[in-house]
Design an enzyme around this catalytic site. Structure first.
Site, mmCIF file in Angstrom:
data_model
loop_
_atom_site.group_PDB
_atom_site.id
_atom_site.type_symbol
_atom_site.label_atom_id
_atom_site.label_comp_id
_atom_site.label_asym_id
_atom_site.label_seq_id
_atom_site.Cartn_x
_atom_site.Cartn_y
_atom_site.Cartn_z
ATOM 1 N N GLY A 257 0.670 -1.342 -0.064
ATOM 2 C CA GLY A 257 -0.191 -0.249 -0.208
ATOM 3 C C GLY A 257 0.863 1.358 -0.068
ATOM 4 C CB VAL A 258 0.234 4.917 -1.593
ATOM 5 C CG1 VAL A 258 0.904 6.146 -1.775
ATOM 6 C CG2 VAL A 258 -0.313 4.083 -2.831
ATOM 7 N N GLY A 259 2.348 5.218 0.648
ATOM 8 C CA GLY A 259 2.860 5.621 2.855
ATOM 9 C C GLY A 259 3.993 4.839 2.963
ATOM 10 C CB VAL A 261 3.633 2.038 7.155
ATOM 11 C CG1 VAL A 261 3.495 0.206 7.391
ATOM 12 C CG2 VAL A 261 3.650 2.450 8.601
ATOM 13 C CD GLU A 282 -3.943 -0.322 -4.906
ATOM 14 O OE1 GLU A 282 -4.577 -1.004 -4.985
ATOM 15 O OE2 GLU A 282 -3.801 0.476 -3.474
ATOM 16 C CG ASN A 372 -6.403 9.369 2.300
ATOM 17 O OD1 ASN A 372 -6.302 10.904 2.743
ATOM 18 N ND2 ASN A 372 -5.551 9.222 2.673
ATOM 19 N N GLY A 376 -6.749 -0.216 -2.135
ATOM 20 C CA GLY A 376 -7.255 -1.457 -3.028
ATOM 21 C C GLY A 376 -6.091 -2.448 -2.003
#
Length: 492
Positions: A257-259, A261, A282, A372, A376
Site C-alpha cells: 500500500g501507499v505511504g 510504512v 497497484e 482517503n 485497494g
C-alpha cells in the site's frame, strides 16, 4: 515518433476551447492514479471559466490539485468517486458539500463498464501520445480505459514533458461483461496480455490539448525508528515462513500500500538478502524503484508509478533500463481477485486502527470522518496468499492506541486479516479463534501503555458475555474513542 498522429492534428485546440465542451451536470471520467497521469490544463481552464457546475468526477484514485483542489474550491463538483486524498476535497466531503461514495478499487471500473451508475459524458485523459490506434497513457493506468470505453466523447491532454519511453510500458486488457467476461491470462507478473494503448476510435476524440504540466510529486515522512522496526518485523516474518516451508525462497509477488510504512517495509527487503523478487501491486513507490536497481525486484506490475521528485527524475532519465522491468495496467487488472489468488500475492497494507479480534478500519477517523478512502487494500486482503496489516501501535504522540477494543468503522473484517505487525511484534492470526487472536494482538502488537487497558476490557467483556464466541461489552466497546473526543486522549 510524433506525439499526435497527422490525421488527428485538426483536433488540437486550446485548453479553454476544450473546457467549453464540458457542460453543467456532466459526468467526467478522469485519468490518473495517486496523483500520477491526471489532466491539468483543461481542469484549470474549467475552474477559471466556472461555466459548468454540478459536475461528477469519476477517477480511480487520488489526483492532483488541478482536479481535486481547484474544482472543489470553485464549488464546481457535486459528486466524486472513488479514492481521494486532497485536503480541500476531504474537507468538502466531511462537510457534506460533495457527495462521496467509497468503493473497492477493483469494483469501480467494473461498475463503469457495466453502467450501473450515471453515464460518463466525457473522458478527460492525460497521454504521452495519441495515434489512430489509441491513447498511450502517462505513468498510470487507473480507470482511464473504462472512462474512454464508456464515455460519449474524449478530451485528451498530450503532455510534452512526458518521456516517449513511456510508450510501450502499458498493458491494456478488456475483460468484457459477464456472463461472457474473459479469463485474464496472467500467470506471472511480467506477462503482457493486452495492448500498449487504450483503443479509441478517432471519431470519438473531440479535442486534443498540448500541455506541459507536471504531476504533483509524492511526499513521504521520513521513517521513524518505530516504522523502520515494522519493516524489520515484516521481513523477519517472511523469512520465518520460508524457513518453515510455508513459503518458497521466492515467496511470490509483493503488494504494498501507499505511504511511509509501505516504503519502510519494502526498504527492509533491500538489506534482507532477498534477490529476484517481483511485485504485483497497484502503486509503485520510491523504494520499489531502488529495489529494481539493486536486483531485489526483477519485475513490477503496477497501476501507477508514484515517485518523489528526485526519484521520478532518475526513473525518467533511465527509462530504457526500466522499460522491460515494469508494466503499467488498468486498476481493474492490477486489483482483480482472479490474479491475486492465482499468483499468491503477499499483501502489505496500513490501517488507521484495528481491534483485538483483527477487524480493520482503513478509512474513518473516530468512525465518522472520511480520511482517503478504501483504495485497494480490500481487494488484496481478501484474495492474497497472506494478508498483512502493518501500523505503528499508537498515533498522536501516544494519545491514540491503534489497537482498540472495537474499531469505530469496519473496512476489512477479521476474516480478511491474516497477520498484524507493529513495531512491537507480529500476531499471526491464521487458524486462531477470536479469543486466541485477542491474546496474540495484545501481547505481541499493542503498545505497553495500552496493554493493561486492553486486558481489562477483554476480561470484563468475557465475564459479562459468559465467554461467548466473541466477547464484547457493547456499552464500553467504543468508549476509548469517546474518551479521546472528550479529553484528547484514549488513556484513562
Amino acid at each position: 515518433m510524433e506525439r499526435v498522429a497527422e490525421s488527428l492534428k485538426s483536433k488540437v485546440m486550446s485548453a479553454d476551447a476544450a473546457a467549453q465542451l464540458i457542460k453543467t451536470g456532466m459526468v467526467i471520467g478522469v485519468s490518473g492514479f495517486t496523483s500520477i497521469g491526471y489532466p491539468k490544463d483543461v481542469p484549470l481552464a474549467l475552474a477559471a471559466s466556472g461555466h459548468a457546475t454540478d459536475l461528477s468526477i469519476y477517477v480511480g484514485a487520488a489526483v492532483g490539485d488541478e482536479v481535486d483542489g481547484e474544482l472543489v474550491r470553485k464549488g464546481l463538483i457535486k459528486r466524486r468517486y472513488a479514492h481521494q486524498s486532497g485536503k480541500d476535497l476531504r474537507n468538502a466531503i466531511n462537510a457534506g458539500e460533495i457527495a462521496y461514495s467509497d468503493v473497492h478499487i477493483s469494483h469501480f471500473p467494473m461498475h463503469m463498464n457495466q453502467k450501473t451508475g450515471p453515464n460518463v459524458d466525457v473522458a478527460l485523459v492525460e497521454c504521452t501520445a495519441v495515434t489512430e490506434d489509441g491513447l498511450y497513457l502517462a505513468a498510470s493506468g487507473g480507470t482511464a480505459d473504462a472512462a474512454v470505453r464508456t464515455a460519449d466523447f474524449v478530451i485528451i491532454e498530450v503532455n510534452k514533458n512526458l518521456p516517449m519511453g513511456l510508450m510501450g510500458m502499458h498493458d491494456i486488457f478488456e475483460i468484457g461483461l459477464p456472463p461472457n467476461a474473459k479469463i485474464i491470462p496472467i500467470t506471472k507478473p511480467d506477462e503482457r496480455v493486452g495492448t500498449p494503448y487504450i483503443p479509441c476510435p478517432p471519431e470519438k476524440i473531440a479535442a486534443i490539448v498540448m500541455t506541459e504540466g507536471h504531476d504533483e510529486p509524492q511526499k513521504f515522512k521520513p521513517a521513524s525508528p518505530a516504522i523502520a522496526k515494522i519493516g524489520e518485523n515484516v521481513v523477519s516474518f517472511l523469512k520465518g515462513e520460508i524457513a518453515a516451508g510455508r513459503l518458497p525462497e521466492d515467496p511470490g509477488p509483493i503488494q504494498s500500500g501507499v505511504g511511509t510504512v509501505g516504503n519502510a517495509v519494502l526498504s527492509g527487503l533491500a538489506s534482507s538478502g532477498f534477490k529476484g523478487l517481483s511485485m504485483y501491486t497497484e502503486v509503485m513507490q520510491d523504494s520499489a524503484i531502488g529495489l529494481i536497481e539493486q536486483g531485489v525486484f526483477n519485475f513490477a506490475s503496477t497501476s501507477s508509478i508514484a515517485l518523489a521528485e528526485d526519484t521520478k527524475k532518475r526513473f525518467y532519465e533511465n527509462i530504457d533500463f526500466f522499460k522491460d522491468k515494469i508494466v503499467v495496467r488498468p486498476q481493474e487488472i492490477t486489483n482483480h481477485p482472479e490474479i491475486s489468488r492465482r499468483l499468491g500475492v503477499i499483501a502489505l497494507n496500513t490501517p488507521i486502527e484495528l481491534d483485538i479480534y483483527g477487524n480493520v478500519n482503513s478509512t474513518h477517523i473516530m468512525g465518522t470522518k472520511m480520511m482517503n478512502g478504501l483504495g485497494g487494500s480490500g481487494d488484496f486482503a481478501r484474495n492474497a496468499r497472506i494478508s498483512i496489516f502493518a501500523t505503528e501501535s499508537t498515533a498522536k504522540g501516544g494519545a491514540i492506541s491503534c489497537i482498540v477494543p472495537m474499531v469505530s468503522h469496519v473496512d476489512q473484517t477479521e476474516h480478511d486479516v491474516a497477520v498484524i505487525v507493529t513495531e512491537y511484534g507480529v500476531a499471526d492470526l491464521r487458524w486462531k479463534t477470536p479469543k486466541e487472536r485477542v491474546e496474540l494482538i495484545i501481547e505481541n502488537c499493542a503498545h505497553p501503555d495500552y496493554r493493561p487497558m486492553l486486558r481489562e476490557y477483554y476480561e470484563h467483556a468475557f465475564e459479562i458475555s459468559a465467554g461467548k464466541h466473541t466477547p464484547h461489552d457493547l456499552e464500553q466497546a467504543l468508549s476509548w474513542h469517546q474518551r479521546f473526543l472528550d479529553t484528547g486522549s484514549m488513556k484513562k
